[in-house]
Design a protein around this motif. Structure first.
Motif, PDB file in Angstrom:
ATOM      1  N   LYS A  28      -7.506  34.905  50.428  1.00  0.00           N
ATOM      2  CA  LYS A  28      -7.747  33.726  49.600  1.00  0.00           C
ATOM      3  C   LYS A  28      -6.486  32.890  49.495  1.00  0.00           C
ATOM      4  CE  LYS A  28     -10.171  33.518  45.948  1.00  0.00           C
ATOM      5  NZ  LYS A  28     -10.590  33.683  44.544  1.00  0.00           N
ATOM      6  N   LEU A  29      -6.704  31.575  49.490  1.00  0.00           N
ATOM      7  CA  LEU A  29      -5.654  30.615  49.157  1.00  0.00           C
ATOM      8  C   LEU A  29      -6.238  29.746  48.049  1.00  0.00           C
ATOM      9  CD1 LEU A  29      -2.954  29.208  49.541  1.00  0.00           C
ATOM     10  CD2 LEU A  29      -3.986  27.846  51.370  1.00  0.00           C
ATOM     11  N   GLY A  30      -5.903  30.054  46.812  1.00  0.00           N
ATOM     12  CA  GLY A  30      -6.567  29.396  45.702  1.00  0.00           C
ATOM     13  C   GLY A  30      -8.034  29.772  45.693  1.00  0.00           C
ATOM     14  N   ALA A  31      -8.914  28.750  45.765  1.00  0.00           N
ATOM     15  CA  ALA A  31     -10.360  28.993  45.812  1.00  0.00           C
ATOM     16  C   ALA A  31     -10.889  29.089  47.230  1.00  0.00           C
ATOM     17  CB  ALA A  31     -11.083  27.882  45.054  1.00  0.00           C
ATOM     18  N   GLY A  77      -3.145  33.943  52.236  1.00  0.00           N
ATOM     19  CA  GLY A  77      -2.696  32.756  51.536  1.00  0.00           C
ATOM     20  C   GLY A  77      -1.395  33.049  50.817  1.00  0.00           C
ATOM     21  N   LYS A  79       1.772  30.794  48.561  1.00  0.00           N
ATOM     22  CA  LYS A  79       2.187  29.490  48.035  1.00  0.00           C
ATOM     23  C   LYS A  79       1.045  28.497  48.293  1.00  0.00           C
ATOM     24  CE  LYS A  79       6.304  31.071  46.930  1.00  0.00           C
ATOM     25  NZ  LYS A  79       6.734  31.240  45.524  1.00  0.00           N
ATOM     26  N   SER A  80       1.323  27.403  48.982  1.00  0.00           N
ATOM     27  CA  SER A  80       0.280  26.422  49.315  1.00  0.00           C
ATOM     28  C   SER A  80       0.000  26.407  50.810  1.00  0.00           C
ATOM     29  CB  SER A  80       0.714  25.022  48.856  1.00  0.00           C
ATOM     30  OG  SER A  80       0.830  24.975  47.456  1.00  0.00           O
ATOM     31  N   THR A 106      -1.504  22.685  51.647  1.00  0.00           N
ATOM     32  CA  THR A 106      -2.842  22.217  51.288  1.00  0.00           C
ATOM     33  C   THR A 106      -3.074  22.468  49.812  1.00  0.00           C
ATOM     34  OG1 THR A 106      -5.188  22.350  51.866  1.00  0.00           O
ATOM     35  CG2 THR A 106      -3.955  24.416  51.859  1.00  0.00           C
ATOM     36  N   SER A 107      -4.189  21.960  49.298  1.00  0.00           N
ATOM     37  CA  SER A 107      -4.532  22.171  47.899  1.00  0.00           C
ATOM     38  C   SER A 107      -5.195  23.533  47.728  1.00  0.00           C
ATOM     39  CB  SER A 107      -5.480  21.072  47.414  1.00  0.00           C
ATOM     40  OG  SER A 107      -6.790  21.282  47.931  1.00  0.00           O
ATOM     41  N   GLN A 108      -5.499  23.870  46.510  1.00  0.00           N
ATOM     42  CA  GLN A 108      -6.143  25.146  46.223  1.00  0.00           C
ATOM     43  C   GLN A 108      -7.650  25.120  46.470  1.00  0.00           C
ATOM     44  OE1 GLN A 108      -4.042  27.946  45.091  1.00  0.00           O
ATOM     45  NE2 GLN A 108      -2.734  26.412  46.040  1.00  0.00           N
ATOM     46  N   TYR A 109      -8.169  23.956  46.912  1.00  0.00           N
ATOM     47  CA  TYR A 109      -9.615  23.825  47.102  1.00  0.00           C
ATOM     48  C   TYR A 109      -9.987  23.351  48.511  1.00  0.00           C
ATOM     49  CZ  TYR A 109      -9.731  24.141  42.030  1.00  0.00           C
ATOM     50  OH  TYR A 109      -9.574  24.567  40.730  1.00  0.00           O
ATOM     51  N   GLU A 110      -9.006  23.143  49.373  1.00  0.00           N
ATOM     52  CA  GLU A 110      -9.275  22.640  50.712  1.00  0.00           C
ATOM     53  C   GLU A 110      -8.547  23.486  51.748  1.00  0.00           C
ATOM     54  OE1 GLU A 110     -11.298  20.272  51.565  1.00  0.00           O
ATOM     55  OE2 GLU A 110     -11.797  19.549  49.559  1.00  0.00           O
TER      56      GLU A 110
END
Length: 222
Positions: A28-31, A77, A79-80, A106-110
């Motif tokens: 996972k990277l964020g969501a 995932g 950091k970003s 990248t963002s946490q949703y993309e």
């Protein structure tokens, strides 16, 4: 996935129905949820309003194929960034088994928009871990660092910022991971299984934990 009291089919339309025999890893990277099996291009589960939905199916990870990469053994995932280890590009160049790559931020949703490590305006990069000969088999975050497990070493990646973005330092050599997914988080760090012992990685050192009798019994049975 299991939703509303029943199982829903979120298998990609491109068809991975016969891939259950391969060793999968999810990260996972964020969501953003990604999965890789070391044979096919990595896939991700598209979000609906910032959350996964059983109405969507996994899709091939965007921008992955732009580097002419086919697949990778492991992803994480951090950091970003999204990291990939032991990348295969369709030829027999075994050196790529020791290559770690990271995406643009990248963002946490993309998912990442690019993995182009030759773009001077991007953040993506690659690094070859040449201190030992073994391939990368698993990568996993441990607190503020990323642990890169090879078959014969453990390497630590830390964020250092532009222009190099990440620094890589061997934590231990001659000790590595027996296979992908043989790592578990617990409050003191990582517990992992090597080829001749089981170990605890606290981020600063790697410590063997089995007694001689238990170790012999376990690995003789393996």
């Amino acid at each position: 996935c299991y939703y509303g009291g029943s199982w829903k089919n979120v298998t990609p339309d491109s068809g991975l129905e016969n891939r259950s025999r391969y060793q999968w890893q999810t990260a996972k990277l964020g969501a953003v949820l990604v999965a890789t099996n070391g044979v096919d291009a990595p896939i991700w589960w598209p979000l609906v309003d910032g959350d996964v939905s059983h109405t969507r199916k996994f899709e091939e990870l965007p921008a992955w194929g732009e580097q002419n990469w086919k697949e990778c053994q492991t992803m994480a995932g951090f950091k970003s960034f999204l990291f990939a280890g032991a990348i295969y590009n369709g030829n027999t160049d075994l050196r790529m088994n020791r290559q770690i790559a990271w995406s643009d931020m990248t963002s946490q949703y993309e998912p990442p928009e690019s993995w182009d490590f030759n773009d001077p305006d991007g953040d993506a990069g690659v690094y070859e871990l040449l201190d030992t000969e073994g391939p990368i088999v698993h990568i996993q975050q441990l607190r503020e660092s990323l642990m890169i497990y090879k078959t014969d070493a453990v390497v630590v990646a830390n964020f250092i910022g532009a222009p190099f973005m990440f620094g890589f330092q061997p934590l231990v050599e001659e000790v590595g991971l027996i296979c992908k997914n043989a790592v578990a988080d617990f409050p003191s760090g990582h517990f992992f299984m090597g080829r001749t012992d089981c170990y605890v990685n606290n981020g600063q050192q790697v410590t063997p934990i089995l007694t001689g009798k238990v170790r012999d019994e376990m690995f003789d049975n393996l």
